[in-house]
Design a protein around this motif. Structure first.
Motif, mmCIF file in Angstrom:
data_model
loop_
_atom_site.group_PDB
_atom_site.id
_atom_site.type_symbol
_atom_site.label_atom_id
_atom_site.label_comp_id
_atom_site.label_asym_id
_atom_site.label_seq_id
_atom_site.Cartn_x
_atom_site.Cartn_y
_atom_site.Cartn_z
ATOM 1 N N ASP A 92 -6.220 -1.565 -5.199
ATOM 2 C CA ASP A 92 -5.163 -2.580 -5.393
ATOM 3 C C ASP A 92 -5.150 -3.190 -6.785
ATOM 4 O OD1 ASP A 92 -4.374 -4.303 -2.303
ATOM 5 O OD2 ASP A 92 -4.190 -2.236 -2.925
ATOM 6 N N GLU B 283 -9.889 -2.607 4.336
ATOM 7 C CA GLU B 283 -9.696 -3.751 3.437
ATOM 8 C C GLU B 283 -9.864 -5.057 4.221
ATOM 9 O OE1 GLU B 283 -6.004 -3.837 1.303
ATOM 10 O OE2 GLU B 283 -6.509 -5.699 0.282
ATOM 11 N N HIS C 187 0.831 -1.211 0.000
ATOM 12 C CA HIS C 187 0.000 0.000 0.000
ATOM 13 C C HIS C 187 0.863 1.258 0.000
ATOM 14 C CE1 HIS C 187 -4.355 -1.072 0.994
ATOM 15 N NE2 HIS C 187 -3.754 -2.214 0.686
ATOM 16 N N TYR D 243 -12.344 1.181 1.618
ATOM 17 C CA TYR D 243 -11.225 0.599 0.873
ATOM 18 C C TYR D 243 -11.584 0.569 -0.614
ATOM 19 C CZ TYR D 243 -8.385 -2.999 -1.229
ATOM 20 O OH TYR D 243 -7.578 -3.701 -2.076
HETATM 21 ZN ZN LIG Z 1 -4.490 -4.022 -0.113
#
Ligand SMILES: [Zn+2]
Length: 964
Positions: free
Chosen positions: A115, A170, A87, A812
Motif C-alpha cells: 500500500d 492486512e 486494493h 500482506y
Molecule cells: Zn490495504
C-alpha cells in the motif's frame, strides 16, 4: 495555507536578513487568492485538477488521484470495501491486465510496497504515483494509469476473490490491544456518529463474504469526476500536463442518479462522562480529555489566515508550559499536549492529553486542567509570545528561503489538502508576506482573549483512561468517578499567573581563544576543502547548492561503548542520553529552547557500539550557534539530579510497559538466540537494568569520551561559504581540548551462533504469528559486495511480493533486508520478517525457502534485476542532490577507510551487476546451513477461543449522552 505552521517544522533553514517591501492595506475579508505557482482548473464533468511546475527533484513528476470518498460512504453491506476497492486498483484495469500495472511501474523505477502508493481513510481515497518525467511515453502511460483507476477497473469475480486473503492478512496486522480498545472508544469519541461504525479496515465477515457486485456498486457510486481531483506537480511543462489531463479525464461521466456525498454529522456532547478502558497488552497508560466537537470549515480569507497564526502561537506557548511540567523531578505526567485539533474534515474539538507516569491519572488530570485554567484566566507573558513569534517567523523564513528547493511531494500534499479540506494555497511568496505583515501586530491581549474564549471552561467532556489491566502496585487504575471528581476539583482550584524565569540571552558570553588552520588541501573531483587545525582536529568542507538554508555536520571516531566493561554496560549505553536530558552548561533543555528561540541549530554527541559520534544541523546563518553547541558538548556537561530522576522515571515506565507487548518477548528471543545469550548483545532496556544505571558514573563515562576531540574529523555539507566558515571552525573546533585518549574500538567477541537454530515464542492473544529468519556469517566486506547483497535483498523482495503475497495470499507485508559491517569483524547479516496467521506459518516457511533455493540455483530474472537497477538509478540521481546523502557517504568512507570517489561512479557499478553476481550473492549470503529461525505464535493454539484471550474492558461513569 502553508501547512498550518506545524507541518513545515521539518524544514531546516535560517533567518534571511533582508526585509520585504511594506505592505499595502488589505481587505481582511477578501478571499485568499490562489498562488500563481499553481494552475487550478475544472473539467466540464466536475473533475478538479491542479498543476504545478517544480524542479525538485528534476526529471520527476508526482501524480495523485484524489477521490473524495472513503469508508464513511459505505453502505452496511460494504464495510471495508472502500479500502478493498483501493486494493483492486492494482489488480487489473482496461489497459493493464492483472499484475501488469505493478510490473510496468516497477520497470520504470517505481517501487511498489504494501500500500505504499495508496491509502483509504474515512473521507478520502488517495492514489500516489511518482514517475520519471523525461520520456513522453512513460508520462502518457502514467496518466493512463490514473485514468484506469478513475473509471477503468476490471473488478472481475476471480480477481476480487483472490484479494480477500491479502486484505484479511492486512486486517490481521492491525489486531491487538490498540484495535480492541479502539472498538470500545470509537462510539464514545464520535458520540454515536456514523464514523464509529466505519473504520476503514471494515468488517471481516464482509471482506470474506461480500458479493462482487457490492464492491462494484461502491466503485460506480463514488468514483466519479465531481468527487475527484488529479494533482500533477513536478518537472513538466504545465500546458502539456493540462493537455494530458483533458485527454484522459474529459470522458469520465457522473453516474445517474447521483447519490449525495454527505459528511456524517457528529453530535456535540452535552454531559460529562468518564471511560476507563484496559487491556492486558495495552501500551503505556494515558488520559485524554475531549471537549465537545465544534463544526469547522477552513477560513479562506486573510482574517482566517491571521486567526490561524493566533491559534498556532497560542498552541505553541501552552504546550511549552506543559512540557516544562513534564521535566519536574516528580512530574505529574511523562508528556502532555493540549490543542484545538481536527477530528474530521468538518469537525474539531479542544483536547488535553497526557502520558501517565508514576503519579497516576488524577495527578495528571489536575495538572492538565490547572494549566489550561491558568492560560484561560491569565493568558501568557510578553516573553513567551516574543519567543514564539521568533520561532514562527523563522519557520516561515526557512520555507521561503527554500521556495525553489521544496520537494514536489510536499507541494502535492498541500494541493490535496486544498481539494479535500479547503486549505488555502496562496503560495509561500504570499504567505511569507502575510506573516511578515501580520505577526508584529498580533498583541498579547489578542492572544489572551483568544485563550479565554477557546479553552472550554465547564462544558460536557469525555474523559478517557487507557492502560494495561495489570496496574503497577503503587499506581492504581482510576475509576471513572475519580477522574470526573479530579476534573471538578481542578476546575475549582485557585490558580495563579505563570511565573517566567529569566534566562541568559546567549549560549556563550564570549568565544573561546581560537586555534589556527595549520594545513589546507583541496579535492577537486569531489569539491572538498580540507583543513587541519592547530589542536590536530580535522575539517572537511563540502559547500553545495542543493538547499539554500541547510548545513549538516558529523564527526566520528572509534571507541564508543566497546571500551567499557560489562559492569558499566548500561551506564555506557545511556551516558549520552542522560547527559543530553540534563541540558548544556547552565541551561536546562527548556532554557536551551528559550535561548535558541528563532535559531535553527541542534547538536548531538553520543557513544555508539564501537564509535563516538558528533552530529549537527543548522540553518545557513546559524552555523556559529551550532559550533558553540559542539564546544559545549565537550566542555559544558550539566549535572541536574531532578532532570535525571524525571528521565529515569520515563525509562522505567517505557521498559515496564514494553514487557506486556507480545512483540517484546519475540524481539528479545531473536537477539538472544542469534547471539547465544551474550550479555553484551544488543537488546531493549528492561526494568531491572535501570537499577544498574548511576548518574555520576554515566557522566564520568561521557566525560571520558567527550573531554577530548582527538582523532575527530568534522565534515560539513550544505549551504555555506568556505571563507565565512574558516574563522568559525578555527575558533570553536580549533580550541577543543585534545588530550590523549584511546581511539580504537575493542572487540567484545559478540558472535552469532553457528548452524541452524530454531525457536518458537508464544506470546499475544490474537491469531497472529511472525516468522523471523536471520542469516549471518563472516564475509569480505567491500563496496562491491555490499552492492551485490543489496541487489539480492531487493530482488528477493520482488519475489516475496509476487509469490508470497500476490500468488499465495499468505502475507500482506514483510520482506528481507541485509547489511555488511567491518567493525569489529567483517560480516554480513540478512534478516527476513514475515507476519502471517498461525495456520500459515509452515506454508510461509516452505514458500520462503523455495524462493531462496530458486535464487541460489537460478538467480533472479533479468527483468527483476533491471527493475531494481532502474529504481536505484533514479534514487541515485535524486540522492546526489541531497546534503544528507553526501554527508553519509563521506562519513562512511572516512570511518571505513574506503575511497569516497566511488560516490561518483555508483551508477557504473550498478550497470555492471549481472544475474550471475546476484546468484553468487545468494549462494554466499543465504546459506541454508547457517541461520536462526524464530517463530512468534499466539499463547493459545489457533481455533481455541476459550483460552486466555484478551479483551478490552471498559467501565463508564457519568450520565451517558443522548446519542445522535
Ligand atoms: Zn490495504
Amino acid at each position: 495555507m502553508l501547512n498550518r505552521f506545524a507541518r513545515i517544522s521539518f524544514l531546516v533553514a535560517a533567518l534571511s536578513a533582508q526585509g520585504l517591501a511594506p505592505a499595502a492595506p488589505r481587505n481582511l475579508d477578501a478571499p485568499l487568492p490562489v498562488g500563481k505557482q499553481v494552475k487550478v482548473g475544472k473539467l466540464d464533468n466536475g473533475l478538479t485538477y491542479y498543476i504545478q511546475r517544480n524542479r525538485m527533484p528534476e526529471h520527476k513528476l508526482e501524480l495523485r488521484l484524489v477521490v473524495k470518498a472513503g469508508s464513511i460512504l459505505e453502505d452496511d453491506d460494504q464495510q471495508g470495501l472502500a479500502h478493498f476497492t483501493e486494493h483492486m486498483a492494482f489488480n487489473g484495469s482496461r489497459h493493464f491486465k492483472k499484475h501488469e500495472l505493478v510490473s510496468y511501474l516497477q520497470s520504470i523505477g517505481v517501487k511498489f510496497g504494501a500500500d505504499l502508493n495508496a491509502y483509504t481513510s474515512f473521507d478520502e481515497t488517495v492514489y500516489i504515483l511518482p514517475v520519471p518525467s523525461d520520456r513522453k511515453e512513460d508520462l502518457d502511460k502514467a496518466f493512463l494509469v490514473l485514468e484506469d483507476w478513475a473509471h477503468g477497473l476490471t473488478l472481475t469475480d476471480a480477481d476480487i476473490d483472490k484479494e480477500r486473503d491479502i486484505v484479511l492478512e492486512e486486517a490481521r496486522l492491525g489486531k491487538g490491544a490498540g484495535d480492541r480498545m479502539q472498538k470500545v472508544l470509537m462510539p464514545k469519541i464520535y458520540n454515536g456518529s456514523r464514523y464509529a461504525d466505519r473504520l476503514p479496515i471494515g468488517q471481516e465477515d464482509v471482506i470474506r463474504n461480500f458479493r462482487p457486485e457490492t464492491l462494484r456498486r461502491f466503485y460506480r457510486d463514488w468514483y466519479r469526476p465531481d468527487l475527484m481531483a488529479v494533482v500533477a506537480v513536478g518537472d513538466i511543462d504545465p500546458a502539456k500536463a493540462e493537455q494530458m489531463i483533458r485527454r484522459h479525464f474529459s470522458g469520465l461521466k457522473n453516474p445517474a442518479p447521483e447519490r449525495p456525498r454527505d459528511y456524517a454529522p457528529i453530535p456535540a456532547r452535552t454531559d460529562s462522562e468518564a471511560l476507563v478502558v484496559t487491556d492486558k497488552e495495552a501500551g503505556p497508560a494515558s488520559i485524554l480529555i475531549r471537549y465537545p466537537v465544534r463544526p469547522f470549515r477552513e477560513r479562506e480569507t486573510l482574517r482566517g489566515y491571521r486567526e490561524q497564526l493566533v491559534e498556532a502561537l497560542f498552541g505553541g506557548m501552552l504546550n511549552q508550559r506543559l512540557q516544562e511540567l513534564s521535566q519536574l523531578p516528580s512530574p505529574p505526567f511523562l508528556g502532555a499536549g493540549s490543542a484545538l485539533s481536527r477530528l474530521t474534515p468538518r469537525y474539531r474539538s479542544y483536547n488535553a492529553m497526557a502520558a501517565l507516569g508514576m503519579n497516576g491519572a488524577t495527578v495528571a488530570i489536575d495538572a492538565l486542567v490547572q494549566e489550561n485554567e491558568r492560560a484561560r484566566r491569565f493568558g501568557f507573558t510578553a516573553a513567551e509570545l516574543d519567543r514564539m513569534k521568533k520561532t514562527m517567523m523563522r519557520t516561515y523564513e526557512r520555507a521561503w528561503n527554500e521556495r525553489d528547493k521544496t520537494d514536489s511531494a510536499a507541494h502535492a500534499a498541500e494541493l490535496m489538502r486544498n481539494f479535500l479540506e479547503g486549505e488555502s494555497i496562496p503560495g509561500i511568496e504570499a504567505e511569507y508576506r502575510y506573516v511578515n505583515d501580520m505577526l508584529p501586530g498580533i498583541s498579547l491581549d489578542e492572544i489572551n482573549a483568544y485563550a479565554a474564549r477557546t479553552i472550554p471552561a465547564d462544558s460536557g467532556k469525555l474523559v478517557i483512561y487507557t492502560g494495561s489491566t495489570k496496574a503497577e502496585d503503587n499506581v492504581p487504575i482510576p475509576t471513572g468517578d475519580q477522574m470526573l471528581a479530579a476534573i471538578a476539583a481542578a476546575e475549582k482550584r485557585d490558580v495563579s499567573a505563570h511565573d517566567e524565569k529569566a534566562v541568559a540571552a546567549h549560549l556563550m558570553d564570549q568565544p573561546p581563544a581560537p586555534g589556527k588552520i595549520v594545513a589546507e588541501e583541496r579535492d577537486e573531483a569531489l569539491g572538498l576543502t580540507k583543513f587541519t587545525l592547530s589542536n590536530g582536529v580535522k575539517v572537511i568542507l563540502k559547500p553545495t547548492t542543493f538547499r539554500n538554508d541547510q548545513v549538516l555536520m558529523s564527526a566520528a571516531r572509534y571507541g564508543g561503548q566497546s571500551l567499557f566493561d560489562d559492569k558499566d554496560m548500561f551506564n555506557a549505553r545511556y551516558a549520552d542520553t542522560i547527559v543530553a536530558a540534563m541540558g548544556l552548561k547552565d541551561f536546562s533543555p527548556l532554557d536551551m529552547r528559550k535561548v535558541l528561540a528563532g535559531k535553527a541549530a541542534s547538536v548531538s554527541a553520543g557513544l555508539g557500539n564501537n564509535t563516538d559520534v558528533v552530529a549537527g544541523v543548522a540553518g545557513a546563518t546559524d552555523v556559529e550557534t551550532m559550533l558553540q553547541m559542539v564546544w559545549l558538548k565537550f566542555a559544558g556537561v550539566r549535572r541536574d539530579e531532578d532532570l535525571y530522576k524525571s528521565f529515569i522515571g520515563k525509562q522505567m515506565e517505557l521498559a515496564r510497559n514494553r514487557m506486556s507487548q507480545p512483540g517484546a518477548l519475540f524481539g528479545d528471543t531473536v537477539l538472544a538466540t542469534l547471539y547465544n545469550n551474550n550479555p553484551r548483545a544488543p537488546r531493549a532496556l528492561r526494568p531491572e537494568d535501570i537499577g544498574k544505571i548511576d548518574l555520576d558514573r554515566a557522566i564520568a563515562i561521557y566525560r571520558q569520551r567527550f573531554s577530548s576531540a582527538k582523532d575527530l574529523t568534522f565534515i560539513f555539507v550544505g549551504s555555506f561559504d568556505v571563507a565565512a566558515i574558516r574563522p568559525l571552525v578555527a575558533t570553536y573546533l580549533g580550541s577543543l581540548p585534545t588530550p590523549d585518549i584511546p581511539t580504537a574500538y575493542r572487540d567484545l567477541g559478540i558472535r552469532p551462533v553457528a548452524g541452524v537454530v530454531k525457536r518458537e515464542v508464544r506470546s499475544g492473544t490474537e491469531d497472529r504469528s511472525t516468522v523471523s529468519l536471520t542469516f549471518t556469517g563472516p564475509g569480505d566486506v567491500s563496496e562491491l559486495e555490499e552492492l551485490r547483497l543489496a541487489a539480492l535483498t531487493e530482488v528477493m523482495n520482488l519475489r516475496i511480493l509476487d509469490v508470497l503475497r500476490e500468488k499465495l495470499g499468505l502475507i500482506y507485508g514483510g520482506g528481507m533486508e541485509g547489511s555488511m559491517t567491518r567493525i569489529p569483524y567483517s560480516h554480513y547479516t540478512v534478516g527476513v520478517t514475515l507476519p502471517t496467521g498461525p495456520q500459515n506459518v509452515d506454508k510461509v516457511l516452505k514458500a520462503m525457502f523455495a524462493e531462496i533455493e530458486r535464487m541460489r540455483t537460478e538467480g533472479p530474472s533479468q527483468a527483476d534485476l533491471d527493475k531494481v537497477k532502474t529504481n536505484w538509478m533514479q534514487n541515485y540521481r535524486k540522492s546526489m542532490q541531497e546534503n544528507a546523502y553526501w554527508l553519509a557517504a563521506l562519513q562512511t568512507s572516512l570511518t571505513e577507510g574506503t575511497d569516497p570517489g566511488t560516490l561518483l561512479t555508483f551508477d557504473q557499478e550498478v550497470q555492471k551487476l549481472t544475474v550471475a553476481d546476484v546468484r553468487r550473492a545468494a549462494l554466499r549470503y543465504l546459506n541454508t546451513e547457517n541461520y536462526v529461525q524464530v517463530v512468534l505464535n499466539p499463547e493459545s493454539k489457533a481455533g481455541d477461543k476459550t483460552g486466555n484471550r484478551a479483551e478490552a474492558t471498559a467501565s463508564t461513569a457519568g450520565k451517558p449522552d443522548k446519542q445522535g
